[in-house]
Write an enzyme that holds these catalytic residues in place. Sequence first.
Site, short mmCIF file in Angstrom:
data_model
loop_
_atom_site.label_atom_id
_atom_site.label_comp_id
_atom_site.label_asym_id
_atom_site.label_seq_id
_atom_site.Cartn_x
_atom_site.Cartn_y
_atom_site.Cartn_z
N GLY A 115 35.46 44.28 24.69
CA GLY A 115 34.06 43.92 25.15
C GLY A 115 33.92 43.73 26.63
O GLY A 115 34.72 44.22 27.30
N LYS B 254 40.37 39.34 37.13
CA LYS B 254 41.64 38.80 37.47
C LYS B 254 42.60 39.77 38.00
O LYS B 254 43.39 39.11 38.98
CB LYS B 254 42.26 38.29 36.15
CG LYS B 254 42.05 36.74 36.05
CD LYS B 254 40.57 36.31 35.28
CE LYS B 254 39.68 36.09 36.34
NZ LYS B 254 38.38 36.01 35.62
N THR C 134 27.60 40.77 19.32
CA THR C 134 27.41 41.70 20.38
C THR C 134 27.12 40.97 21.82
O THR C 134 26.88 41.95 22.73
CB THR C 134 26.02 42.35 19.97
OG1 THR C 134 25.03 41.37 19.73
CG2 THR C 134 26.08 43.29 18.92
N ALA D 140 26.16 30.48 42.49
CA ALA D 140 27.42 30.23 42.98
C ALA D 140 28.05 29.67 41.69
O ALA D 140 28.47 28.62 41.38
CB ALA D 140 27.15 28.99 43.82
N GLU E 85 22.48 29.74 46.68
CA GLU E 85 22.42 29.10 45.28
C GLU E 85 21.07 28.27 45.27
O GLU E 85 20.57 27.74 46.42
CB GLU E 85 23.54 28.16 45.20
CG GLU E 85 23.53 26.80 44.13
CD GLU E 85 23.32 27.60 42.77
OE1 GLU E 85 24.14 28.38 42.31
OE2 GLU E 85 22.33 27.17 42.03
N GLY F 297 23.85 34.13 35.92
CA GLY F 297 23.93 33.78 34.46
C GLY F 297 23.78 35.13 33.60
O GLY F 297 23.95 36.17 34.08
N LEU G 238 32.03 32.05 26.89
CA LEU G 238 33.27 32.30 27.12
C LEU G 238 34.11 32.98 26.15
O LEU G 238 33.78 32.77 24.88
CB LEU G 238 33.88 30.77 27.61
CG LEU G 238 33.24 29.99 28.50
CD1 LEU G 238 33.78 28.55 28.48
CD2 LEU G 238 33.50 30.51 29.95
N HIS H 42 37.22 32.67 24.94
CA HIS H 42 38.01 31.89 24.16
C HIS H 42 37.09 31.29 23.36
O HIS H 42 37.55 31.10 21.98
CB HIS H 42 38.97 31.08 24.96
CG HIS H 42 38.15 30.35 26.08
ND1 HIS H 42 37.97 30.74 27.20
CD2 HIS H 42 37.80 29.06 26.08
CE1 HIS H 42 37.52 29.78 28.04
NE2 HIS H 42 37.27 28.77 27.63
N HIS I 42 60.52 17.40 36.28
CA HIS I 42 60.36 17.61 37.81
C HIS I 42 61.38 18.53 38.45
O HIS I 42 62.36 18.83 38.10
CB HIS I 42 60.82 16.21 38.45
CG HIS I 42 60.76 15.96 39.72
ND1 HIS I 42 59.76 15.91 40.50
CD2 HIS I 42 61.81 16.08 40.83
CE1 HIS I 42 59.96 15.73 41.89
NE2 HIS I 42 61.37 15.86 41.96
P1 NAI Z 1 26.32 30.78 36.04
O1 NAI Z 1 25.29 30.33 35.12
O2 NAI Z 1 27.87 30.02 35.82
O3 NAI Z 1 25.83 30.29 37.30
C1 NAI Z 1 24.80 31.10 37.97
C2 NAI Z 1 24.14 30.34 39.22
O4 NAI Z 1 23.12 30.95 39.43
C3 NAI Z 1 23.80 28.83 38.82
O5 NAI Z 1 24.42 28.04 39.71
C4 NAI Z 1 22.48 28.93 39.05
O6 NAI Z 1 21.74 27.65 39.52
C5 NAI Z 1 22.18 30.07 40.22
N1 NAI Z 1 20.76 30.62 40.09
C6 NAI Z 1 20.25 30.95 39.10
N2 NAI Z 1 18.80 31.41 39.75
C7 NAI Z 1 19.02 31.79 41.02
C8 NAI Z 1 18.11 32.14 42.08
N3 NAI Z 1 17.03 32.65 41.83
N4 NAI Z 1 18.63 32.01 43.19
C9 NAI Z 1 19.72 31.46 43.61
N5 NAI Z 1 20.83 31.02 42.63
C10 NAI Z 1 20.29 31.02 41.35
O7 NAI Z 1 26.40 32.26 35.79
P2 NAI Z 1 27.33 33.28 36.21
O8 NAI Z 1 28.27 32.92 37.19
O9 NAI Z 1 26.56 34.69 36.46
O10 NAI Z 1 28.43 33.46 34.86
C11 NAI Z 1 27.74 33.79 33.62
C12 NAI Z 1 28.44 33.46 32.37
O11 NAI Z 1 29.54 34.09 32.30
C13 NAI Z 1 28.65 31.81 32.42
O12 NAI Z 1 28.39 31.70 31.01
C14 NAI Z 1 30.05 31.92 32.73
O13 NAI Z 1 30.81 30.59 32.38
C15 NAI Z 1 30.80 33.02 32.17
N6 NAI Z 1 31.90 33.31 32.98
C16 NAI Z 1 32.92 32.56 32.97
C17 NAI Z 1 34.09 32.98 33.78
C18 NAI Z 1 35.10 32.01 33.62
O14 NAI Z 1 35.37 31.52 32.90
N7 NAI Z 1 36.25 32.13 34.79
C19 NAI Z 1 34.08 33.95 34.84
C20 NAI Z 1 32.84 34.75 34.67
C21 NAI Z 1 31.93 34.35 33.87
#
Ligand code: NAI
Length: 465
Positions: free
Chosen positions: A44, A55, A148, A186, A208, A272, A319, A321, A444
């Site tokens: 996926g 990573k 999917t 962000a 952001e 997102g 996510l 997991h 420790h």
């Molecule tokens: P996110 O939902 O975490 O963050 C998107 C950010 O974009 C939010 O802060 C939002 O306020 C901002 N935003 C939305 N529309 C905007 C606009 N028009 N102008 C400026 N800012 C705007 O989404 P992200 O980072 O794309 O991740 C997507 C998904 O993938 C999430 O569910 C995330 O948890 C998951 N993911 C998880 C990772 C991890 O666990 N390390 C790594 C990558 C993704």
Amino acid sequence: MADKSTKHDLVIIGAGPGGYVAAIRASQLGMNVGLIEKEPVMGGTCLRVGCIPSKALLESSELYWKAGKGLEKHGVSFEGLQLDLEKMMDRKRGVVQTLAKGIEGLIRKNKITRYEGTGKILAPGKVEISLNDGKSEEVQADRIIIATGSTPTRLPGIEPDGDRIGTSTEALEYDKVPEHLVLIGAGAIGLELGSVWNRLGAKVTVLEYLDRILPGMDAELARLAMRIFQNQGLEFHLNTKVVGASANKKGCRVELAGADPIECDRVLVAVGRVPFTDGLGLEDVGIRTEKGRILVDEDFRTSVDGIYAIGDVIPGPMLAHKAEEDGVACVEKMASGYGHVDYGLVPAIVYTSPEVASVGKTQEQLEDEDIPFRKGIFPFAANGRALAGDHADGRVKILAHAETDRVLGVHIIGHAAGELIAEAAAAMTFGASSEDIARTCHAHPTLAETLKEAALAVDKRAIHS
Ligand code: NAI
């Protein structure tokens, strides 16, 4: 390959972390499983263009940054340091290939029938597969699972051109370091990939919409994280609404509401993700959705008998997991009636440097819900192992119920926070109190001692701060 009359106990559409893990567990439970995946590589988004390649690049870029700027204080210096981006990308591809072969092996070992093609549900128990070799095939199944996944959210006014204006998929493959990369959003994706390209030498500007970064994470830690990222060179524009972006051969222009446009050479849109259910035939079979997400009951059953859904296509955090847990619980429930996911204890990790990790409730959630809590904080700067390893930037925050002392949330920013959070998740799964963590003997010198000390700090008796 199966023929037209093939009948499975279970057919799964999508071989991401949700789908392929569900397939393996179902096979272990004695089911005859068919697994449909349109991409030649299983695993996926997470394996192909998400968690794993990012990573790999985070690791490589951090080493490059350290070699350039981070090792002098250790008495290690380099002359003539060079970046071979192509080799870095090759290593990343190699990691993905190795893991992809691993999944193929597991699918074979578990005698799962793999279909390389796109599945469409014709009716309960009936899936048509448009095979990648141009043929098509119909398979029957007692049960179907939709797994999917998701795809990046589009922003109105911005048309990704697959090159200068793109998503994380493109940002994992840039052929040279951008001079100026503008990130929209962000969240985890923006901050992880922004860190990669910042370390490799790009100027990185983060736009952001909200007044904070990392929405959903504990606000106190998010503020601290932003300060650390600013010190690393990332430039943040909060409360900034992007209304458009365009590209030509020379560069890009990002249009903002109420502010001057920004010129740059690459734009990464990371605002997102949305469920990916195109072409599955959901409407035709009558599967109910809400805001694009497939509605399921506690047994992962959709509104149509015999059709189930797991992972990013259903409500909950997107996510890998969480999708795996969904998949296992879903097939275990099919087999025995029992299966379980604690959605209150799904850890979230952002793999920046330092990492940010969290499990359970944030302070804001406890305040909103009027739950009385006590808070214990312990800084990495007071931990011997952290200082020895040059990881003083960080802290652990434990939130425990004010009356019962049960741990309700743990939030960590710091080196290896993503590994440390596992102890908190395990403790909380067993219903630990902060006293339980405080009384657990931690070796420790280890970073994990910060958890013990933060637990002691809940009762104002940390030893080292
Ligand atoms: P996110 O939902 O975490 O963050 C998107 C950010 O974009 C939010 O802060 C939002 O306020 C901002 N935003 C939305 N529309 C905007 C606009 N028009 N102008 C400026 N800012 C705007 O989404 P992200 O980072 O794309 O991740 C997507 C998904 O993938 C999430 O569910 C995330 O948890 C998951 N993911 C998880 C990772 C991890 O666990 N390390 C790594 C990558 C993704």
